[in-house]
Design an enzyme around this catalytic site. Structure first.
Site, PDB file in Angstrom:
ATOM      1  N   ASP A   1     100.437 -61.980  25.678  1.00 10.68           N
ATOM      2  CA  ASP A   1     100.441 -62.610  24.372  1.00 10.68           C
ATOM      3  C   ASP A   1     100.939 -64.049  24.446  1.00 10.68           C
ATOM      4  O   ASP A   1     101.952 -64.338  25.100  1.00 10.68           O
ATOM      5  CB  ASP A   1     101.337 -61.798  23.427  1.00 10.68           C
ATOM      6  CG  ASP A   1     101.508 -62.447  22.065  1.00 10.68           C
ATOM      7  OD1 ASP A   1     100.513 -62.489  21.320  1.00 10.68           O
ATOM      8  OD2 ASP A   1     102.618 -62.911  21.764  1.00 10.68           O
TER       9      ASP A   1
ATOM     10  N   GLU B   1      96.182 -64.717  25.954  1.00 11.19           N
ATOM     11  CA  GLU B   1      95.979 -65.500  24.742  1.00 11.19           C
ATOM     12  C   GLU B   1      96.653 -66.841  24.997  1.00 11.19           C
ATOM     13  O   GLU B   1      97.820 -66.879  25.398  1.00 11.19           O
ATOM     14  CB  GLU B   1      96.615 -64.814  23.538  1.00 11.19           C
ATOM     15  CG  GLU B   1      96.521 -65.645  22.262  1.00 11.19           C
ATOM     16  CD  GLU B   1      97.442 -65.139  21.165  1.00 11.19           C
ATOM     17  OE1 GLU B   1      97.112 -65.375  19.981  1.00 11.19           O
ATOM     18  OE2 GLU B   1      98.489 -64.541  21.471  1.00 11.19           O
TER      19      GLU B   1
END
Length: 597
Positions: A259, A292
């Protein structure tokens, strides 16, 4: 499957044998540390070099324990492998060998076969409940499920990005053995399993590291969640790298999605993590590493990582499908068609291009294969970060959505769906937590204030209608209904497209290169790829309500048309809300000189 050794897995409670456990805590800011067992034994840990406290003692699996810091504070193990309850409860000693695997020879799946289905374990009812969906997803054509973060967080309801104990699967979802059973069962259905992990911050509630291990953080660098994690410290790097290896080696996850790596300050940590994963997993296994990354660092995708979530592609498509240009969609308001064309042709939209605030973003990505980019029409962020959590089918014309879905599932990029897409689920996916007291109020007001820049919520009274993340009903409303016949037509539509992908696209993906994308008009493009076998894949797409001129490809085979009218391929006009997907065979070699005819 090899497990880490004591020498290479320093953090936490590690079983030495069936009756003995080694406890190890990095606490450089503590004077004394003891482990408090559930039978009221208090055992002092022995201080070691570099801030470590260690103890080997008689202690079987299942033992509950806490650490006592300087006789003042009882804390859970930051590397707890399981919690007896919430973050304030005891940590539990876990035997990593207790689970008996049924699919020991599962090698994973090649990355080019990936069709990813993102889901939230909590709203589906826990690890055991997720298993009930696996057969259906495999039959649909899904090849991998991606679990939103599982690290233990405060309370029972959370998206997972507020986790504070990265090694412990969330106790309200089930036990470590139940998580392993879910993964084992998925492998039996031919499904890979990816885990979303958060290595850029700890949640705001239940993190005690500032008290006894300030070295985890650096006060000179801050992220949106507070002080940045200090990856310059070897103990900190090992804490997170060992966590990644635990999920991949002990739990046998097939991949990780990291993330928001743009919030990780150390430029070398990610490369070291990828290198260690590649070194310590068996060469025959397919292990996927994805990120990401708002910085669009194409170089990272050449340093051990397979792909990046392509927010650029989503944002351009969202503007074309909905007309929304608030907040971050403003970057795509003026030229969304050209930006979509660049995405399909080169991967990222922003490759060093200037953003609206005048700063450059991204790196050139046109040299990367299409499979280095994960494309999606929506995900947990893009639904849940809407004020009311509406899904895309509630915001755009049905035919336009079908055309965009065909692009998603039949392009050479890796497709990602969010749970409920395949049924056009009516239930929203809203932002939910289970904080209490002052923090609950701060989260509620912070959530509502996030939307002050959106025209629909400029009025403070309108923002009062945004659901309270801490209200149980906000969580309950986000449970998707994934069974029944209410949306069987959409389910069949996805199955049809995924059958085409499996039959016509996936076998040709290795070696695929982009061949250019032409803008035909507003919302309309013609994209071309040279597939690995030399054939040409072409997708002609019109997301507008206006027909555009279209020049068909001679000798092409129509793989899919929406609307389903084969004659559209030769009419010279691309109708509104239309997509044509065609494949032209490789030009045969001349029998004499080997040149293409």
């Amino acid at each position: 499957m090899p497990l880490r050794t004591l020498e290479t897995w320093p953090h936490g409670a590690i079983m030495l044998d069936a009756e003995h456990t080694r406890f190890a805590l990095w606490a450089p800011d503590a004077f004394d540390v003891s482990v408090e067992l559930e039978d009221e034994q208090s055992l002092p840990l022995l201080p070691q070099a570099n801030g470590w406290f260690v103890l080997n003692t008689r202690c079987p699996a299942g033992t509950r324990y806490r650490y006592n810091i300087d006789g003042e504070l009882q804390v859970p193990d930051p590397a707890s492998r399981a919690q007896a309850g919430d973050i304030g409860s005891h940590s539990v000693v876990v035997d990593p060998l207790a689970y008996q695997w049924q699919h020991n020879d599962w090698p994973g799946r090649p990355w080019t076969e990936a069709v990813i289905y993102e889901l939230h374990v909590g709203v589906l009812g826990g690890f055991a409940a997720v298993e009930q969906h696996l057969a259906r997803l495999a039959e649909l054509g899904i090849t991998a499920i991606e679990l939103m973060p599982l690290a233990q967080f405060p309370g029972e309801r959370n998206w997972g990005y507020d986790g504070v104990l990265p090694y412990a699967p969330q106790s309200s979802y089930g036990t470590p053995e139940q998580l392993k059973h879910l993964i084992d069962t998925a492998h039996g259905h031919g499904l890979a399993v990816i885990l979303d992990v958060v290595y850029n911050h700890f949640g705001p509630d239940g993190n005690y590291l500032h008290r006894y291990a300030k070295g985890f953080f650096r006060e000179d660098k801050h992220t949106p969640w507070g002080a940045a994690i200090d990856f310059r410290q070897r103990e900190v790097r090992e804490f997170f790298i060992d966590n990644a290896l635990m999920w991949l080696l002990e739990y046998r996850f097939d991949g990780l999605r990291l993330d928001a790596v743009h919030a990780i300050e150390d430029p070398n940590f990610l490369q070291e993590l990828a290198l260690r994963v590649r070194q310590e997993t068996e060469p025959a296994r397919h292990v996927w590493l994805t990120v990401e990354n708002e910085h669009n660092e194409a170089t990272l995708l050449e340093q051990g990582f397979d792909a990046q979530w392509n927010d650029d592609g989503h944002n351009a498509l969202h503007v074309l499908l909905t007309g929304e240009t608030d907040a971050y969609y403003a970057e795509y308001a003026e030229r969304p068609t050209e930006q979509l064309a660049r995405c399909l042709n080169q991967g990222f939209v922003f490759q060093g291009h200037f953003t609206l605030d005048g700063t450059p973003r991204g790196e050139p990505s046109g040299h990367l294969p299409p499979s280095a980019f994960i494309l999606f029409l929506q995900n947990h962020d893009q639904i849940g970060n809407r004020a009311l959590g509406e899904r895309l089918h509630q915001l755009t014309p049905p035919d336009a959505l079908k055309a965009a879905t065909a692009l998603l599932l039949l392009s050479p990029m890796i497709p990602l769906l969010f749970m409920g897409d395949e049924f056009a689920a009516e239930q929203p996916f809203q932002f939910f937590t289970s904080h209490h007291g002052e923090l609950a109020g701060l989260v509620r007001e912070g959530r509502r204030n996030e939307f002050a820049g959106f025209s629909a919520f400029a009025d403070p009274h309108k923002r009062e209608q945004i659901p309270d993340p801490n209200d149980l009903q906000t969580f309950e409303a986000s449970r998707p209904l994934l069974t029944g016949n209410a949306h069987s037509a959409m389910h069949d539509f996805y199955r049809q497209l995924l059958q085409i992908r499996r039959r016509e696209i996936v076998p040709r993906l290795p070696g695929t290169e982009t061949q250019g994308t032409e803008v035909l008009g507003f919302g309309a493009i013609s994209a071309h790829w040279r597939m690995g076998d030399g054939s040409e894949l072409r997708i002609d797409l019109n997301l507008s309500g206006t027909p555009v001129v279209h020049h068909p490809q001679a000798g092409a085979t129509l793989l899919f048309a929406q609307p389903p009218q084969p004659e559209l391929l030769t009419q010279g006009v691309l109708a509104p809300y239309c997509v044509l997907v065609s494949l032209t065979p490789a030009t045969p070699l001349h029998p004499v000189n080997g040149e293409r005819l």
